[in-house]
Write a protein that holds these residues in place. Structure first.
Motif, PDB file in Angstrom:
ATOM      1  N   ILE A   1      84.392 -72.794-117.571  1.00 32.26           N
ATOM      2  CA  ILE A   1      85.398 -73.860-117.587  1.00 32.26           C
ATOM      3  C   ILE A   1      86.148 -73.866-118.919  1.00 32.26           C
ATOM      4  O   ILE A   1      87.369 -73.912-118.957  1.00 32.26           O
TER       5      ILE A   1
ATOM      6  N   SER B   1      88.739 -71.363-119.119  1.00 31.90           N
ATOM      7  CA  SER B   1      89.913 -71.461-118.255  1.00 31.90           C
ATOM      8  C   SER B   1      90.745 -72.716-118.499  1.00 31.90           C
ATOM      9  O   SER B   1      91.688 -72.980-117.764  1.00 31.90           O
TER      10      SER B   1
ATOM     11  N   CYS C   1      79.889 -81.355-104.937  1.00 31.98           N
ATOM     12  CA  CYS C   1      80.770 -80.374-104.290  1.00 31.98           C
ATOM     13  C   CYS C   1      79.976 -79.490-103.345  1.00 31.98           C
ATOM     14  O   CYS C   1      80.417 -79.199-102.238  1.00 31.98           O
TER      15      CYS C   1
ATOM     16  N   ASP D   1      84.078 -73.341-107.418  1.00 34.00           N
ATOM     17  CA  ASP D   1      85.529 -73.340-107.497  1.00 34.00           C
ATOM     18  C   ASP D   1      86.098 -74.755-107.646  1.00 34.00           C
ATOM     19  O   ASP D   1      86.906 -75.035-108.534  1.00 34.00           O
ATOM     20  N   ILE D   2      85.628 -75.638-106.786  1.00 34.07           N
ATOM     21  CA  ILE D   2      86.154 -77.005-106.762  1.00 34.07           C
ATOM     22  C   ILE D   2      85.651 -77.810-107.961  1.00 34.07           C
ATOM     23  O   ILE D   2      86.413 -78.557-108.573  1.00 34.07           O
TER      24      ILE D   2
ATOM     25  N   GLN E   1      84.894 -76.662-110.830  1.00 34.44           N
ATOM     26  CA  GLN E   1      85.643 -76.158-111.989  1.00 34.44           C
ATOM     27  C   GLN E   1      87.055 -76.751-112.014  1.00 34.44           C
ATOM     28  O   GLN E   1      87.518 -77.232-113.041  1.00 34.44           O
ATOM     29  N   GLU E   2      87.673 -76.735-110.859  1.00 35.70           N
ATOM     30  CA  GLU E   2      89.011 -77.323-110.732  1.00 35.70           C
ATOM     31  C   GLU E   2      88.992 -78.809-111.132  1.00 35.70           C
ATOM     32  O   GLU E   2      89.902 -79.287-111.818  1.00 35.70           O
TER      33      GLU E   2
ATOM     34  N   ILE F   1      88.900 -79.103-114.890  1.00 36.39           N
ATOM     35  CA  ILE F   1      90.185 -78.729-115.496  1.00 36.39           C
ATOM     36  C   ILE F   1      91.209 -79.835-115.288  1.00 36.39           C
ATOM     37  O   ILE F   1      91.941 -80.199-116.213  1.00 36.39           O
ATOM     38  N   ARG F   2      91.205 -80.403-114.091  1.00 38.19           N
ATOM     39  CA  ARG F   2      92.129 -81.526-113.862  1.00 38.19           C
ATOM     40  C   ARG F   2      91.806 -82.717-114.739  1.00 38.19           C
ATOM     41  O   ARG F   2      92.687 -83.401-115.234  1.00 38.19           O
TER      42      ARG F   2
ATOM     43  N   LEU G   1      89.213 -83.563-104.314  1.00 40.12           N
ATOM     44  CA  LEU G   1      89.421 -82.117-104.169  1.00 40.12           C
ATOM     45  C   LEU G   1      88.600 -81.560-103.002  1.00 40.12           C
ATOM     46  O   LEU G   1      89.073 -80.718-102.245  1.00 40.12           O
TER      47      LEU G   1
ATOM     48  N   ARG H   1      89.955 -79.813 -99.629  1.00 31.16           N
ATOM     49  CA  ARG H   1      89.513 -78.467 -99.275  1.00 31.16           C
ATOM     50  C   ARG H   1      88.983 -78.430 -97.841  1.00 31.16           C
ATOM     51  O   ARG H   1      89.278 -77.515 -97.075  1.00 31.16           O
TER      52      ARG H   1
END
Ligand SMILES: [Zn+2]
Lengths: 214, 187
Positions: A68, A71, B35, B47-48, B50-51, B54-55, B80, B84
């Motif tokens: 994380i 990225s 998740c 994936d989610i 991590q997203e 980041i958000r 999220l 998905r």
């Protein structure tokens, strides 16, 4: 057989949510004791909940947080440098010192700095490398003399700084500000840094609002 | 813990990106778990999750620091996940099995649209079965049930995470429990 009360299933869920009133709980209990169908329903619900709670804890995979961090959108340019200096003000000063020392040794001190430099006030008398504040005269503003002899016989309304030189004060001399003599190159550098450090750091830190992501 | 998190948030907002790492470490297991339970697939879960982090990082300035950070973070992640699940097309289920996933993905990939034959369900290990039954729950109930029984959150917090009135959350949990009861009557 009389039909089950309409609210009994709702009471089961209230019970499972831990939000049942004592009165409703009493009604539920009494009904379950005499109604095998509702007792079975309640048992199935309780077992489902217990089954869910038996789920083992799942942990994030190895290296998850590092991925994380890698990225995330890049920091604003210079934010990292500013932060580093912000956290280590002494190291920042030292780094600046080394930099200036290097520059000074290779340029300034070898050449032009051997010459007399004096701040320009109209009533100063300069002969050779001797600078005089004549008796009865008042020099307004800070007086800086580099590579010279300063003789003060009159008055200075401000600070006096003598760099790489010497200073004589007559009994009549009056200096309203601070008097500082800086003899060696490195001391002079420290002096430069000290007076520049506030400015320097404010450059490194920048105005706080700037650091934020848009 | 919320105190240290708030301190780190302030540092991140001042431009110290590295302070975000501690925030990630503190919440990564919980977020990944939600998740995973919602999606039933380790790769998608990673994936989610991590997203979601980041958000959270990008939108950190919109977080109201008077509120609980975990609620905000859970909310990003569950939204999220729900997106998905909605976007998931049937052909996603045909992905090749992923090694090292203990066979869990196989069952969840088949999901609730196509229940497995009873004898196959009976052969499942307990933990496979848990994930299988969760994945069969209708989406609406699944998020509330996961937050209630996997994350063990209070109803009020679930209502904030899902941005639903408390009464709606209760209804979803009740229906989720009923759905589960019917799925596994023979347990
Ligand atoms: Zn009954």
């Amino acid at each position: 057989m009389k039909p089950c009360p309409e609210e009994i299933v709702q009471y089961m869920h209230d019970y499972l949510d831990g939000e049942i009133t004592r009165r409703d709980e009493q009604i539920l209990k009494e009904h379950l004791e005499q109604c095998p169908a509702c007792q079975e329903h309640m048992d199935q619900l309780s077992r489902s909940v217990a089954f869910l709670k038996s789920a083992s804890h799942i942990e994030a995979p190895e290296g998850f947080s590092a991925r994380i961090m890698a990225s995330l959108p890049k920091e604003r340019q210079g934010a990292g440098v500013r932060r580093w200096f912000g956290r280590h003000p002494m190291l920042a000063a030292a780094a600046m010192f080394m930099l200036l020392a290097g520059l000074a040794l290779f340029s300034n001190f070898n050449t032009s700095d051997q010459q007399l430099v004096v701040s320009t006030q109209p009533n100063l008398v300069v002969e050779g490398n001797k600078v005089t504040v004549p008796e009865g005269e008042t020099v307004k503003g800070d007086l800086v003399v580099r590579n010279g002899e300063l003789h003060i016989e009159g008055e200075v309304e401000g600070d006096v700084t003598v760099i790489n030189g010497s200073k004589y004060m007559a009994s009549t001399a009056v200096v309203t500000g601070r008097i500082e003599e800086i003899d060696r190159a490195f001391e002079w550098l420290w002096y430069t840094i000290k007076s520049g450090i506030k400015e320097g750091l404010s450059v490194f830190e920048g105005p706080g609002a700037d650091d934020k992501e848009k | 813990m919320e105190d240290i998190v708030k301190k780190r948030i302030k540092q991140v907002l001042k431009g110290d990106q590295s302070a975000f790492e501690e925030i990630v470490s503190l919440y990564q297991n919980r977020l990944y778990q939600v998740c995973y339970r919602m999606l039933g697939n380790r790769h998608e879960a990673e994936d989610i999750a991590q997203e979601a982090f980041i958000r959270a990082y990008i939108n950190l300035h919109t977080f109201d620091q008077k509120r609980k950070f975990s609620t905000w973070l859970y909310r990003i992640a569950t939204n999220l996940c729900i997106d998905r699940i909605r976007k998931k097309k049937p052909d996603t289920f045909l992905d090749a099995p992923v090694p090292g996933t203990d066979g869990l993905d196989h069952y969840s990939r088949l999901a609730h649209d196509s229940p497995l034959p009873e004898e196959e369900v009976e052969k499942m290990e307990q933990q496979e079965r848990v994930q299988y039954e969760i994945s069969r729950l209708p989406d609406k109930y699944r998020s509330a049930i996961v937050l209630r029984y996997i994350e063990e959150l209070p109803l009020q917090e679930i209502s904030e995470i899902l941005d639903l009135p408390l009464g709606t959350v209760k209804t979803r949990i009740h229906r989720g429990r009923e759905a589960l009861r019917k799925q596994m009557k023979k347990l």
